[in-house]
Scaffold this active site. Structure first.
Site, PDB file in Angstrom:
ATOM      1  N   HIS A 146      99.194  39.081  53.451  1.00  0.00           N
ATOM      2  CA  HIS A 146      99.683  39.356  54.804  1.00  0.00           C
ATOM      3  C   HIS A 146     100.794  38.336  55.078  1.00  0.00           C
ATOM      4  O   HIS A 146     100.750  37.216  54.569  1.00  0.00           O
ATOM      5  CB  HIS A 146      98.508  39.160  55.765  1.00  0.00           C
ATOM      6  CG  HIS A 146      98.776  39.518  57.183  1.00  0.00           C
ATOM      7  ND1 HIS A 146      99.495  38.711  58.035  1.00  0.00           N
ATOM      8  CD2 HIS A 146      98.407  40.596  57.916  1.00  0.00           C
ATOM      9  CE1 HIS A 146      99.545  39.272  59.232  1.00  0.00           C
ATOM     10  NE2 HIS A 146      98.895  40.420  59.193  1.00  0.00           N
ATOM     11  N   ASP A 223      92.935  33.073  52.995  1.00  0.00           N
ATOM     12  CA  ASP A 223      93.067  33.834  54.236  1.00  0.00           C
ATOM     13  C   ASP A 223      91.842  34.746  54.334  1.00  0.00           C
ATOM     14  O   ASP A 223      91.742  35.748  53.629  1.00  0.00           O
ATOM     15  CB  ASP A 223      94.372  34.641  54.173  1.00  0.00           C
ATOM     16  CG  ASP A 223      94.489  35.653  55.308  1.00  0.00           C
ATOM     17  OD1 ASP A 223      93.509  35.853  56.052  1.00  0.00           O
ATOM     18  OD2 ASP A 223      95.568  36.257  55.421  1.00  0.00           O
ATOM     19  N   GLN A 226      90.191  39.169  56.550  1.00  0.00           N
ATOM     20  CA  GLN A 226      89.486  40.401  56.185  1.00  0.00           C
ATOM     21  C   GLN A 226      88.261  40.112  55.320  1.00  0.00           C
ATOM     22  O   GLN A 226      87.653  41.033  54.763  1.00  0.00           O
ATOM     23  CB  GLN A 226      90.426  41.367  55.427  1.00  0.00           C
ATOM     24  CG  GLN A 226      91.686  41.739  56.175  1.00  0.00           C
ATOM     25  CD  GLN A 226      91.423  42.606  57.407  1.00  0.00           C
ATOM     26  OE1 GLN A 226      90.340  43.174  57.572  1.00  0.00           O
ATOM     27  NE2 GLN A 226      92.405  42.695  58.279  1.00  0.00           N
ATOM     28  N   LYS A 249      88.664  40.289  64.623  1.00  0.00           N
ATOM     29  CA  LYS A 249      88.420  41.241  63.523  1.00  0.00           C
ATOM     30  C   LYS A 249      86.942  41.283  63.152  1.00  0.00           C
ATOM     31  O   LYS A 249      86.539  41.958  62.217  1.00  0.00           O
ATOM     32  CB  LYS A 249      89.265  40.858  62.307  1.00  0.00           C
ATOM     33  CG  LYS A 249      90.764  41.008  62.565  1.00  0.00           C
ATOM     34  CD  LYS A 249      91.553  40.790  61.321  1.00  0.00           C
ATOM     35  CE  LYS A 249      93.027  40.563  61.595  1.00  0.00           C
ATOM     36  NZ  LYS A 249      93.756  41.789  61.899  1.00  0.00           N
ATOM     37  N   CYS A 388     102.093  44.418  57.867  1.00  0.00           N
ATOM     38  CA  CYS A 388     102.490  42.998  57.745  1.00  0.00           C
ATOM     39  C   CYS A 388     102.377  42.543  56.299  1.00  0.00           C
ATOM     40  O   CYS A 388     101.920  41.424  56.015  1.00  0.00           O
ATOM     41  CB  CYS A 388     101.653  42.092  58.642  1.00  0.00           C
ATOM     42  SG  CYS A 388     101.873  42.430  60.378  1.00  0.00           S
TER      43      CYS A 388
HETATM   44  N1  PMP Z   1      95.701  37.944  57.294  1.00  0.00           N
HETATM   45  C1  PMP Z   1      95.210  39.170  57.157  1.00  0.00           C
HETATM   46  C2  PMP Z   1      94.708  39.605  55.812  1.00  0.00           C
HETATM   47  C3  PMP Z   1      95.146  40.032  58.252  1.00  0.00           C
HETATM   48  O1  PMP Z   1      94.649  41.265  58.110  1.00  0.00           O
HETATM   49  C4  PMP Z   1      95.616  39.578  59.499  1.00  0.00           C
HETATM   50  C5  PMP Z   1      95.606  40.485  60.719  1.00  0.00           C
HETATM   51  N2  PMP Z   1      96.188  41.732  60.488  1.00  0.00           N
HETATM   52  C6  PMP Z   1      96.105  38.277  59.595  1.00  0.00           C
HETATM   53  C7  PMP Z   1      96.136  37.485  58.475  1.00  0.00           C
HETATM   54  C8  PMP Z   1      96.589  37.718  60.886  1.00  0.00           C
HETATM   55  O2  PMP Z   1      95.538  37.605  61.771  1.00  0.00           O
HETATM   56  P1  PMP Z   1      95.788  37.298  63.321  1.00  0.00           P
HETATM   57  O3  PMP Z   1      96.821  38.297  63.777  1.00  0.00           O
HETATM   58  O4  PMP Z   1      94.471  37.511  63.960  1.00  0.00           O
HETATM   59  O5  PMP Z   1      96.271  35.904  63.424  1.00  0.00           O
END
Ligand code: PMP
Length: 432
Positions: A146, A223, A226, A249, A388
């Site tokens: 991401h 990270d 997920q 999440k 993203c």
């Molecule tokens: N890493 C991953 C794998 C994600 O899926 C997301 C959210 N789409 C993020 C980072 C960013 O998370 P947040 O927007 O809650 O900061």
């Protein structure tokens, strides 16, 4: 860059997916959580919410915990000598203890609250990164990342004069472990990787990555945006140096998440933001820092966030975290099989035993945005776009995908609504 990743149609089945009964609802494919526990879902019985990788719906237990906090304990924590402020302080730190327990972290003060994964990862790159990464060093990330675990490292590398390298993928969208191993050398300072890909669902072999990084003394940053919501995570046992997560999440509210990091690293790092609460003593010329976790939590904290997230963690525990990924896999396998049978649909990413409950796909000649709008008309909420993860989209040789992501409140009827709606959209486009 590797060759474009070919769509994988699920054919081989492991023991788990063999239990799937595509013809009808079997016991394991009813929802794991009661839909009636979720006010938004209860109020919209025809809604098929399949975008939990973006954010999850909230159970009443979470909403009630937040309301109760404001009705009984609201004050600015850490500041007042009066009992109500002590109650707010207690609510804040008690939540941290409960969240740490859920994440398998013994030292609760190494759970640093942040707005979410993005802020947690920026904390690591800004504080640890700026102090430790020097010209000539190497930062390794993966093609699955991401942007939140990609861009901050890329920018840090450019600022520091370090090398920024990307570990590529196998044809099925899993990380190429041999390729990764070949990139980790004596110059490698950081290996940053996701626990589970938000775009393809691929699950990374965390222990193997940690073992490779340890050989050269590199920092491991995972990270977990997920990971924590879906896998029974014990951050202490994973062996990573840093693990980031987002409460929204995992059934919790937005605006709360955090960073778990090894104590000795946090103690050696400079603060990320300066201001109230994070200081020990402010002299005219010099300031000393508060102890953990306060050193990294400047200003009035978000208290309702941890309170709600702790309630979410307990709700997930009551469902049984071991069952969550199994449940999602059953739904994902059903979706992969049925979607793959639709002419023109290509399901992306690995076989079911290597992924979580995320199913990304394309439909020939139909843009994912158009498709998701058509699905919305049938009450099916999915994500369309690059998720993203533009570096990954380039490797997949697509601009965007349509993504369905499953969670505890989804059942086989949600999958079937998705499949029917995609098929109807295909027919409409074919006839147009
Ligand atoms: N890493 C991953 C794998 C994600 O899926 C997301 C959210 N789409 C993020 C980072 C960013 O998370 P947040 O927007 O809650 O900061």
């Amino acid at each position: 860059m590797t060759a474009p990743i070919r769509p994988t149609v699920v054919t081989a089945r492991d023991g788990r997916t063999a239990v799937i009964n595509i013809g009808g609802l079997d016991a394991e494919q009813s929802a794991l959580a009661r839909r009636s526990d979720f006010p938004l879902l209860a109020a919209n019985p025809r809604l098929h919410y399949l975008d939990s990788a973006a954010t999850t719906q909230k159970p009443a237990a979470v909403l009630e915990a937040i309301q109760r906090y404001y009705e009984t304990s609201n004050a600015n924590p850490h500041r007042g000598a009066y009992a109500l402020s002590a109650a707010a302080t207690e609510a804040y730190h008690d939540s941290r203890t409960r969240i740490a327990r859920f994440l398998g972290v013994a030292d609760a003060d190494t759970v640093i609250f942040a707005r979410g994964t993005t802020e947690a990862l920026n904390l690591v790159t800004s504080s640890w990164g700026r102090t430790n990464v020097k010209a000539g060093d190497r930062i390794v990330v993966t093609r699955l990342e991401h942007h939140a675990n990609f861009v901050p490292w890329q920018v840090l590398a450019h600022e520091a004069g370090a090398e920024f390298v990307i570990a590529e993928l196998n044809a099925d969208g899993t990380l190429d472990m041999n390729g990764l191993a070949s990139l980790i050398n004596a110059k490698t300072k950081v290996v940053a990787f996701g626990h589970v890909s938000n775009a393809l669902g691929s699950i990374n072999a965390v222990a193997e990555i940690v073992a490779l990084a340890r050989k050269v003394g590199a920092l491991t940053v995972c990270d977990g945006a997920q990971g924590a919501p879906h896998i029974n995570v014990s951050v202490d046992s994973l062996g990573v140096d840093a693990y980031a997560f987002s409460g929204h999440k995992m059934l919790g509210p937005m605006g709360i998440g955090g960073l778990v990091m090894r104590r000795e690293l946090l103690e050696a790092m400079p603060p990320y933001q300066m201001g109230g609460d994070m200081i020990s003593h402010v002299g005219d010329q010099h300031t000393t820092w508060n102890v953990l976790p306060h050193k990294f939590e400047a200003g009035t904290p978000n208290v309702e966030g941890p309170v709600g997230l702790a309630a979410a963690c307990e709700y997930l525990t009551s469902l049984g975290m071991d069952r969550v990924i199994e449940h999602e896999r059953l739904l994902a396998a059903r979706a992969m099989e049925k979607l793959s049978a639709i002419p023109g649909v290509a399901v992306l990413g690995p076989a079911i035993d290597k992924r979580g409950g995320v199913v990304s796909f394309t439909l020939d000649n139909v843009h994912p945005h158009d498709l998701s709008q058509m699905l919305d008309a049938d009450g099916v909420c999915v994500r369309a776009g690059h998720h993203c993860a533009q570096p990954l989209m380039r490797a997949l040789d697509v601009h965007a995908t349509t993504r369905a992501s499953f969670y505890v409140y989804n059942d086989a009827a949600d999958v079937d609504a998705l499949v029917e709606s995609v098929d109807a959209a295909r027919k409409r486009f074919a006839g147009a």
